[in-house]
Design an enzyme around this catalytic site. Structure first.
Site, PDB file in Angstrom:
ATOM      1  N   LYS A  15       0.899  -1.119  -0.096  1.00  8.54           N
ATOM      2  CA  LYS A  15      -0.056  -0.191   0.062  1.00  8.54           C
ATOM      3  C   LYS A  15       0.719   1.250   0.000  1.00  8.54           C
ATOM      4  O   LYS A  15       0.754   2.121  -0.784  1.00  8.54           O
ATOM      5  CB  LYS A  15      -0.838   0.063   1.162  1.00  8.54           C
ATOM      6  CG  LYS A  15      -1.833  -1.275   1.265  1.00  8.54           C
ATOM      7  CD  LYS A  15      -2.844  -0.984   2.573  1.00  8.54           C
ATOM      8  CE  LYS A  15      -1.949  -1.098   3.937  1.00  8.54           C
ATOM      9  NZ  LYS A  15      -1.260  -2.302   4.169  1.00  8.54           N
ATOM     10  N   ARG A  90      -8.967   1.336   9.332  1.00 10.96           N
ATOM     11  CA  ARG A  90      -8.754  -0.100   9.619  1.00 10.96           C
ATOM     12  C   ARG A  90      -9.721  -0.795  10.448  1.00 10.96           C
ATOM     13  O   ARG A  90      -9.485  -2.004  10.776  1.00 10.96           O
ATOM     14  CB  ARG A  90      -7.471   0.008  10.255  1.00 10.96           C
ATOM     15  CG  ARG A  90      -6.073  -0.609   9.527  1.00 10.96           C
ATOM     16  CD  ARG A  90      -5.040  -0.154  10.456  1.00 10.96           C
ATOM     17  NE  ARG A  90      -4.104  -1.086  10.239  1.00 10.96           N
ATOM     18  CZ  ARG A  90      -2.603  -0.533   9.575  1.00 10.96           C
ATOM     19  NH1 ARG A  90      -2.884   0.824   9.082  1.00 10.96           N
ATOM     20  NH2 ARG A  90      -1.578  -1.124   9.373  1.00 10.96           N
ATOM     21  N   ARG A 129      11.584  -5.682   4.685  1.00  9.92           N
ATOM     22  CA  ARG A 129      11.482  -4.295   4.154  1.00  9.92           C
ATOM     23  C   ARG A 129      12.423  -3.212   5.421  1.00  9.92           C
ATOM     24  O   ARG A 129      12.782  -3.585   6.367  1.00  9.92           O
ATOM     25  CB  ARG A 129       9.972  -3.915   4.848  1.00  9.92           C
ATOM     26  CG  ARG A 129       9.766  -2.389   4.858  1.00  9.92           C
ATOM     27  CD  ARG A 129       8.115  -1.857   4.923  1.00  9.92           C
ATOM     28  NE  ARG A 129       7.610  -2.563   6.367  1.00  9.92           N
ATOM     29  CZ  ARG A 129       6.028  -2.197   6.368  1.00  9.92           C
ATOM     30  NH1 ARG A 129       5.540  -1.778   5.227  1.00  9.92           N
ATOM     31  NH2 ARG A 129       5.617  -2.743   7.600  1.00  9.92           N
ATOM     32  N   ARG A 162      11.852  -1.482  10.940  1.00  8.89           N
ATOM     33  CA  ARG A 162      10.676  -1.382  11.854  1.00  8.89           C
ATOM     34  C   ARG A 162      10.757  -2.324  12.965  1.00  8.89           C
ATOM     35  O   ARG A 162      10.701  -3.556  12.747  1.00  8.89           O
ATOM     36  CB  ARG A 162       9.391  -1.045  11.428  1.00  8.89           C
ATOM     37  CG  ARG A 162       9.088   0.065  10.654  1.00  8.89           C
ATOM     38  CD  ARG A 162       7.976   0.395   9.731  1.00  8.89           C
ATOM     39  NE  ARG A 162       6.845  -0.282  10.358  1.00  8.89           N
ATOM     40  CZ  ARG A 162       5.714   0.099   9.737  1.00  8.89           C
ATOM     41  NH1 ARG A 162       5.664   0.446   8.577  1.00  8.89           N
ATOM     42  NH2 ARG A 162       4.700  -0.647  10.359  1.00  8.89           N
ATOM     43  N   ARG A 173       0.235  -8.958  13.442  1.00  6.96           N
ATOM     44  CA  ARG A 173      -0.439  -7.866  12.564  1.00  6.96           C
ATOM     45  C   ARG A 173      -1.396  -8.517  11.532  1.00  6.96           C
ATOM     46  O   ARG A 173      -2.408  -7.695  11.188  1.00  6.96           O
ATOM     47  CB  ARG A 173       0.540  -6.990  12.023  1.00  6.96           C
ATOM     48  CG  ARG A 173       1.236  -6.010  12.939  1.00  6.96           C
ATOM     49  CD  ARG A 173       2.474  -5.459  12.730  1.00  6.96           C
ATOM     50  NE  ARG A 173       2.429  -4.766  11.433  1.00  6.96           N
ATOM     51  CZ  ARG A 173       3.561  -4.728  10.502  1.00  6.96           C
ATOM     52  NH1 ARG A 173       4.601  -5.198  10.824  1.00  6.96           N
ATOM     53  NH2 ARG A 173       3.476  -3.887   9.701  1.00  6.96           N
TER      54      ARG A 173
HETATM   55  P1  ADP Z   1       1.632  -1.377   7.745  1.00  4.17           P
HETATM   56  O1  ADP Z   1       2.736  -0.816   6.750  1.00  4.17           O
HETATM   57  O2  ADP Z   1       2.141  -2.801   7.917  1.00  4.17           O
HETATM   58  O3  ADP Z   1       0.224  -1.417   6.781  1.00  4.17           O
HETATM   59  P2  ADP Z   1       1.291   0.799   9.011  1.00  4.17           P
HETATM   60  O4  ADP Z   1       2.531   1.827   8.916  1.00  4.17           O
HETATM   61  O5  ADP Z   1       0.130   1.255   8.302  1.00  4.17           O
HETATM   62  O6  ADP Z   1       1.607  -0.810   8.662  1.00  4.17           O
HETATM   63  O7  ADP Z   1       0.732   0.723  10.770  1.00  4.17           O
HETATM   64  C1  ADP Z   1       1.659   0.543  11.783  1.00  4.17           C
HETATM   65  C2  ADP Z   1       0.968   0.448  13.158  1.00  4.17           C
HETATM   66  O8  ADP Z   1       0.379   1.695  13.349  1.00  4.17           O
HETATM   67  C3  ADP Z   1      -0.063  -0.770  12.983  1.00  4.17           C
HETATM   68  O9  ADP Z   1       0.148  -1.926  13.392  1.00  4.17           O
HETATM   69  C4  ADP Z   1      -0.925   0.094  14.204  1.00  4.17           C
HETATM   70  O10 ADP Z   1      -0.528  -0.299  15.513  1.00  4.17           O
HETATM   71  C5  ADP Z   1      -0.818   1.556  13.703  1.00  4.17           C
HETATM   72  N1  ADP Z   1      -1.847   1.968  13.031  1.00  4.17           N
HETATM   73  C6  ADP Z   1      -1.695   2.696  11.889  1.00  4.17           C
HETATM   74  N2  ADP Z   1      -2.802   3.029  11.268  1.00  4.17           N
HETATM   75  C7  ADP Z   1      -3.900   2.794  12.124  1.00  4.17           C
HETATM   76  C8  ADP Z   1      -5.150   2.844  12.147  1.00  4.17           C
HETATM   77  N3  ADP Z   1      -6.157   3.207  11.019  1.00  4.17           N
HETATM   78  N4  ADP Z   1      -5.895   2.276  13.123  1.00  4.17           N
HETATM   79  C9  ADP Z   1      -5.135   1.993  14.317  1.00  4.17           C
HETATM   80  N5  ADP Z   1      -4.028   1.538  14.360  1.00  4.17           N
HETATM   81  C10 ADP Z   1      -3.221   2.141  13.212  1.00  4.17           C
HETATM   82  P1  ADP Z   2       2.521  -1.916   3.201  1.00  2.79           P
HETATM   83  O1  ADP Z   2       2.197  -0.481   3.148  1.00  2.79           O
HETATM   84  O2  ADP Z   2       1.157  -2.532   2.570  1.00  2.79           O
HETATM   85  O3  ADP Z   2       2.544  -2.474   4.542  1.00  2.79           O
HETATM   86  P2  ADP Z   2       4.929  -1.463   1.737  1.00  2.79           P
HETATM   87  O4  ADP Z   2       4.624  -0.740   0.400  1.00  2.79           O
HETATM   88  O5  ADP Z   2       5.611  -0.936   2.848  1.00  2.79           O
HETATM   89  O6  ADP Z   2       3.670  -2.339   2.311  1.00  2.79           O
HETATM   90  O7  ADP Z   2       5.585  -2.948   1.126  1.00  2.79           O
HETATM   91  C1  ADP Z   2       6.027  -3.850   2.106  1.00  2.79           C
HETATM   92  C2  ADP Z   2       7.364  -4.242   1.631  1.00  2.79           C
HETATM   93  O8  ADP Z   2       7.466  -5.110   0.309  1.00  2.79           O
HETATM   94  C3  ADP Z   2       8.426  -3.298   1.277  1.00  2.79           C
HETATM   95  O9  ADP Z   2       9.708  -3.835   1.609  1.00  2.79           O
HETATM   96  C4  ADP Z   2       8.428  -3.100  -0.276  1.00  2.79           C
HETATM   97  O10 ADP Z   2       9.596  -2.447  -0.818  1.00  2.79           O
HETATM   98  C5  ADP Z   2       7.878  -4.397  -0.613  1.00  2.79           C
HETATM   99  N1  ADP Z   2       7.161  -4.401  -1.975  1.00  2.79           N
HETATM  100  C6  ADP Z   2       6.163  -3.435  -2.234  1.00  2.79           C
HETATM  101  N2  ADP Z   2       5.497  -3.876  -3.225  1.00  2.79           N
HETATM  102  C7  ADP Z   2       5.900  -4.994  -3.802  1.00  2.79           C
HETATM  103  C8  ADP Z   2       5.856  -5.926  -4.882  1.00  2.79           C
HETATM  104  N3  ADP Z   2       4.995  -5.637  -5.816  1.00  2.79           N
HETATM  105  N4  ADP Z   2       6.719  -6.860  -5.093  1.00  2.79           N
HETATM  106  C9  ADP Z   2       7.684  -7.023  -4.390  1.00  2.79           C
HETATM  107  N5  ADP Z   2       8.018  -6.456  -3.154  1.00  2.79           N
HETATM  108  C10 ADP Z   2       7.146  -5.403  -2.721  1.00  2.79           C
END
Ligand code: ADP
Ligand code: ADP
Length: 220
Positions: A15, A90, A129, A162, A173
């Site tokens: 995302k 979420r 990541r 992270r 998660r």
């Molecule tokens: P990811 O990249 O895995 O989707 P995020 O960076 O979006 O993770 O979120 C990291 C953490 O921040 C989540 O595991 C949660 O603890 C918190 N968080 C982020 N967005 C939300 C939300 N909309 N509601 C509640 N907690 C959130």
């Molecule tokens: P989210 O925000 O949904 O948690 P991220 O965009 O942070 O996901 O992506 C998670 C990890 O996967 C990062 O290390 C990113 O560089 C990698 N990644 C994202 N999209 C792809 C893809 N299409 N193929 C392979 N690796 C990817």
């Protein structure tokens, strides 16, 4: 382009990566609730400290503070004609709050690309990541490596893993996503806003599919 886009999907599906690319292509701001929390954490605010206690365990931060934080961000002028929301809503409570917020600006969620991939893919992506300290740019040790190991291509800052990208927390998660966020798939499908995107493809291909989905909204 004026539109509010909600990127829905499990942690690690891509995302944030796609939101950054789409923000460049459309000129819309990228609004990531996770980045907003990490910013608070870096600045050591009360909200940052509160959020940290949930984030480090892989749990969701409570709805009320999350909603207030996103409302504040969406009220800024750059979000007036749209935004790319990543990681929010979420929970169903957050989705309803978003609807009310946007209604205040006579707007609505226009489209919800739902990006999915099998769990093994998510775990592999999250464990590889690496995130940039300065601005949250995202890399992957194998799939999207920086030119120089450990250094952000965009701003030269340090790349780190992270705390919540360690395997035990990653599993929690994904479970939290299934329990609390997955119900939004049917919520948005019923509203006719959901577009399914295969996230288990190379980054460029996912972007192509997303751009096609956005074009359809514009022309409909
Ligand atoms: P990811 O990249 O895995 O989707 P995020 O960076 O979006 O993770 O979120 C990291 C953490 O921040 C989540 O595991 C949660 O603890 C918190 N968080 C982020 N967005 C939300 C939300 N909309 N509601 C509640 N907690 C959130
Ligand atoms: P989210 O925000 O949904 O948690 P991220 O965009 O942070 O996901 O992506 C998670 C990890 O996967 C990062 O290390 C990113 O560089 C990698 N990644 C994202 N999209 C792809 C893809 N299409 N193929 C392979 N690796 C990817």
């Amino acid at each position: 382009m004026a539109m509010y886009i909600v990127l829905l999907g499990p942690p690690g599906v891509g995302k944030g990566t796609q939101a950054k690319i789409l923000a460049q292509k459309t000129g819309l701001p990228h609004v990531s609730s996770g980045d907003l929390f990490r910013e608070h954490l870096k600045n050591q605010t009360d909200l940052g400290r509160l959020a940290q206690s949930y984030m480090s365990k892989g749990e969701l931060v409570p709805d009320d503070v999350t909603i207030a934080m996103v409302r504040d961000r969406l009220s800024r002028p750059d979000c007036e004609s749209g935004a790319i929301l990543d990681g929010f809503p979420r929970t169903p409570v957050q989705a309803e709050a978003l609807e009310k917020m946007l209604a205040e600006f006579s707007a609505q969620v226009d489209v919800v690309p739902y990006i999915s991939a099998p769990d093994e893919v998510l775990v592999e992506r999250l464990s590889g990541r690496r995130t940039c300290r300065a601005q949250g740019h995202v890399f992957h040790v194998r799939y999207n490596p920086p030119a120089k190991e450990g250094v952000c291509d965009y701003d030269g800052s340090e790349l780190y893993q992270r705390e919540d990208d360690r395997e035990e927390t990653v599993r929690r998660r994904i479970q939290v996503y299934r329990e609390q966020t997955a119900p939004l798939v049917s919520y948005y499908r019923e509203q006719g806003k959901l577009v399914e995107i295969n996230g288990a493809q190379p980054i460029e291909q996912v972007t192509q599919d997303l751009l096609r989905a956005l074009e359809q909204v514009e022309t409909s």
